[in-house]
Design an enzyme around this catalytic site. Structure first.
Site, PDB file in Angstrom:
ATOM      1  N   PHE A 128     -18.604  61.708  68.089  1.00  0.00           N
ATOM      2  CA  PHE A 128     -19.874  62.036  67.429  1.00  0.00           C
ATOM      3  C   PHE A 128     -20.780  60.828  67.517  1.00  0.00           C
ATOM      4  CE2 PHE A 128     -22.820  62.220  63.868  1.00  0.00           C
ATOM      5  CZ  PHE A 128     -23.369  63.473  64.062  1.00  0.00           C
ATOM      6  N   ASP A 213     -19.611  52.485  69.399  1.00  0.00           N
ATOM      7  CA  ASP A 213     -20.393  53.108  68.332  1.00  0.00           C
ATOM      8  C   ASP A 213     -19.660  52.803  67.030  1.00  0.00           C
ATOM      9  OD1 ASP A 213     -21.483  54.724  66.390  1.00  0.00           O
ATOM     10  OD2 ASP A 213     -21.630  56.510  67.649  1.00  0.00           O
ATOM     11  N   LYS A 242     -25.205  53.485  58.950  1.00  0.00           N
ATOM     12  CA  LYS A 242     -24.485  53.819  57.720  1.00  0.00           C
ATOM     13  C   LYS A 242     -24.392  52.653  56.715  1.00  0.00           C
ATOM     14  CE  LYS A 242     -22.494  58.176  58.912  1.00  0.00           C
ATOM     15  NZ  LYS A 242     -22.202  58.606  60.277  1.00  0.00           N
TER      16      LYS A 242
HETATM   17  C1  PLP Z   1     -23.062  59.164  61.376  1.00  0.00           C
HETATM   18  C2  PLP Z   1     -22.827  58.742  62.768  1.00  0.00           C
HETATM   19  C3  PLP Z   1     -23.868  58.720  63.723  1.00  0.00           C
HETATM   20  C4  PLP Z   1     -25.247  59.250  63.423  1.00  0.00           C
HETATM   21  O1  PLP Z   1     -25.900  58.541  62.429  1.00  0.00           O
HETATM   22  P1  PLP Z   1     -27.253  59.137  61.788  1.00  0.00           P
HETATM   23  O2  PLP Z   1     -27.707  58.040  60.874  1.00  0.00           O
HETATM   24  O3  PLP Z   1     -26.888  60.395  61.078  1.00  0.00           O
HETATM   25  O4  PLP Z   1     -28.189  59.379  62.904  1.00  0.00           O
HETATM   26  C5  PLP Z   1     -23.580  58.225  64.973  1.00  0.00           C
HETATM   27  N1  PLP Z   1     -22.354  57.786  65.294  1.00  0.00           N
HETATM   28  C6  PLP Z   1     -21.331  57.797  64.418  1.00  0.00           C
HETATM   29  C7  PLP Z   1     -20.000  57.272  64.829  1.00  0.00           C
HETATM   30  C8  PLP Z   1     -21.526  58.292  63.127  1.00  0.00           C
HETATM   31  O5  PLP Z   1     -20.508  58.330  62.270  1.00  0.00           O
END
Ligand code: PLP
Length: 398
Positions: A128, A213, A242
């Protein structure tokens, strides 16, 4: 009927204020927050140091745009670089935007080095990376792509863990590899550190870029400042968001000098990214995370919590199959006799807030500041929720 887009299946709960690991609804009922707004409020609610930093900045200046120098940005960038592999930082407002910057940067780096054909990224099944058009293409999940037309080209998806498959998939057009050290949304699936090391070696061998990521895993969530520190290898590019702003919208893309310096004036930008309010809070979050012993304490407390959860799992093997994760990025994998959504509801009924993830997993993402008393309370609530769902689970498995 609501005036909002119906994009979320929300609970009926609504909170008025928060304090540490607790949220209070409009009736004054309190809930233990082990969701942290999906791994965002890393220091809990109303942390005095963060509140103070935001209020002090609010009295000075909120926004000036990136047409001017922003001292808070320079300071936060220097501190993030000091604490990581990176030499350069771009600030954005979210995880998806941080990944957009990472994806653009990977392409631009090769363009600047005479390889404009190197545009493709290898990504992994179950990943994701966000909800923009580029990041849903990077995630590659059918449920996120459906109805939005042709996915943005440039992503090749492979199962995580199979280095031979990755080697075979690298072509003259490959720009890099993007991976979450722990797949959060995908069900708290730990990527084998050996696989991360193999990816590093492959990227070095082929002259391509490794992107981590760490939007969810970063900023102390796993007990180290960045999850990849457990593996001993560093990426060329890393995205954060986050926990970075502790609840204030803030994302960042970090890179080495060689890579980051290819994003020359005019190549990328953001109106809001790195504004003074966000920078004040981001610096304040880092003050706390970098305090002597803070992350060690996170690791120790989290380990004790995981051991408690393992005992609960053994006792309720009809409900739980496995306890997964690292630090305070933990997952309870449910058996086929119960859905994670039903368990999240049963836990909320006990006033414990958690988050669903893929693979029938309930995610436990407490704020990093929690102590033994809150862990005790959470374990009691999980046990109580198990009692309420046990009959249904027993019937389903009978
Ligand atoms: C939450 C998340 C995203 C997206 O972040 P947003 O602030 O919702 O755009 C991308 N990568 C990972 C691994 C995530 O957990």
């Amino acid at each position: 009927m609501s005036a909002l887009f119906p994009t979320y299946a929300r609970s009926a709960l609504s909170f008025e204020r928060g304090e540490g690991a607790w949220l209070f609804d409009e009736n004054g009922e309190r809930y233990l927050d082990f969701g942290s707004g999906v791994a965002v409020t890393a220091l809990g609610h109303s942390h005095p140091h963060l509140v103070e930093a935001l209020k002090a900045q609010a009295d000075k200046v909120w926004h000036v745009s990136n047409l001017h120098r922003i001292p808070g940005q320079e300071r936060l960038a220097e501190r993030l670089c000091e604490a990581s592999f990176a030499d350069r930082v771009f600030f954005a407002n979210s995880g998806a935007e941080a990944n957009e910057a990472a994806i653009k940067l990977a392409r631009r780096y090769h363009y600047a080095n005479g390889h404009p054909e190197r545009t493709r990224l290898i990504a992994f099944e179950g990943a994701f990376h966000g909800r923009t058009l580029a990041t849903i293409a990077a995630g590659g999940q059918a449920k996120h792509l459906e109805g939005f037309g042709e996915p943005m080209p440039g992503f090749d998806h492979l199962p995580a863990g199979d280095i031979e498959a990755v080697k075979a998939a690298v072509t003259e057009e490959t720009a890099g590899i993007i991976v979450e050290p722990v797949m959060g949304e995908g069900g708290v699936r730990l990527i084998d550190p050996g696989f991360l090391r193999d990816l590093r070696a492959l990227c070095d061998d082929k002259g391509i870029l490794l992107i981590f990521d760490e939007v969810q895993t970063g900023m102390g969530r796993t007990g180290r400042l960045f999850a990849h520190k457990w593996s001993g290898v560093s990426p060329d590019i890393m995205s954060l968001a986050k926990g970075l702003g502790g609840g204030f919208p803030l994302g960042a893309c970090l890179a080495t000098e060689e890579v980051g310096s290819t994003m020359t004036p005019g190549t990328h930008g953001s109106t809001f990214g790195g504004n003074p309010l966000a920078m004040a809070v981001g610096n304040a979050v880092l003050d706390v995370l970098l305090e002597d012993g803070f992350l060690e304490r996170v690791s120790e407390t989290a380990l004790r919590f995981k051991q408690r959860l393992a005992a609960i799992k053994d006792e309720h093997s009809d409900i739980f199959e496995e306890v997964r994760g690292q630090g305070f990025l933990l997952g309870l994998k449910c058996t086929s006799s119960i859905s994670n959504g039903d368990l999240v509801k049963a836990l909320a009924a006990q006033h414990l807030l958690t988050v669903q993830a893929g693979d029938n997993v309930v995610r436990l993402l407490p704020p990093l500041i929690i102590g033994e008393a809150e862990i005790d309370a959470a374990c009691e609530k999980i046990e109580a929720a198990c009692e309420t769902v046990a009959p249904a689970a027993a019937a389903a498995s009978a």
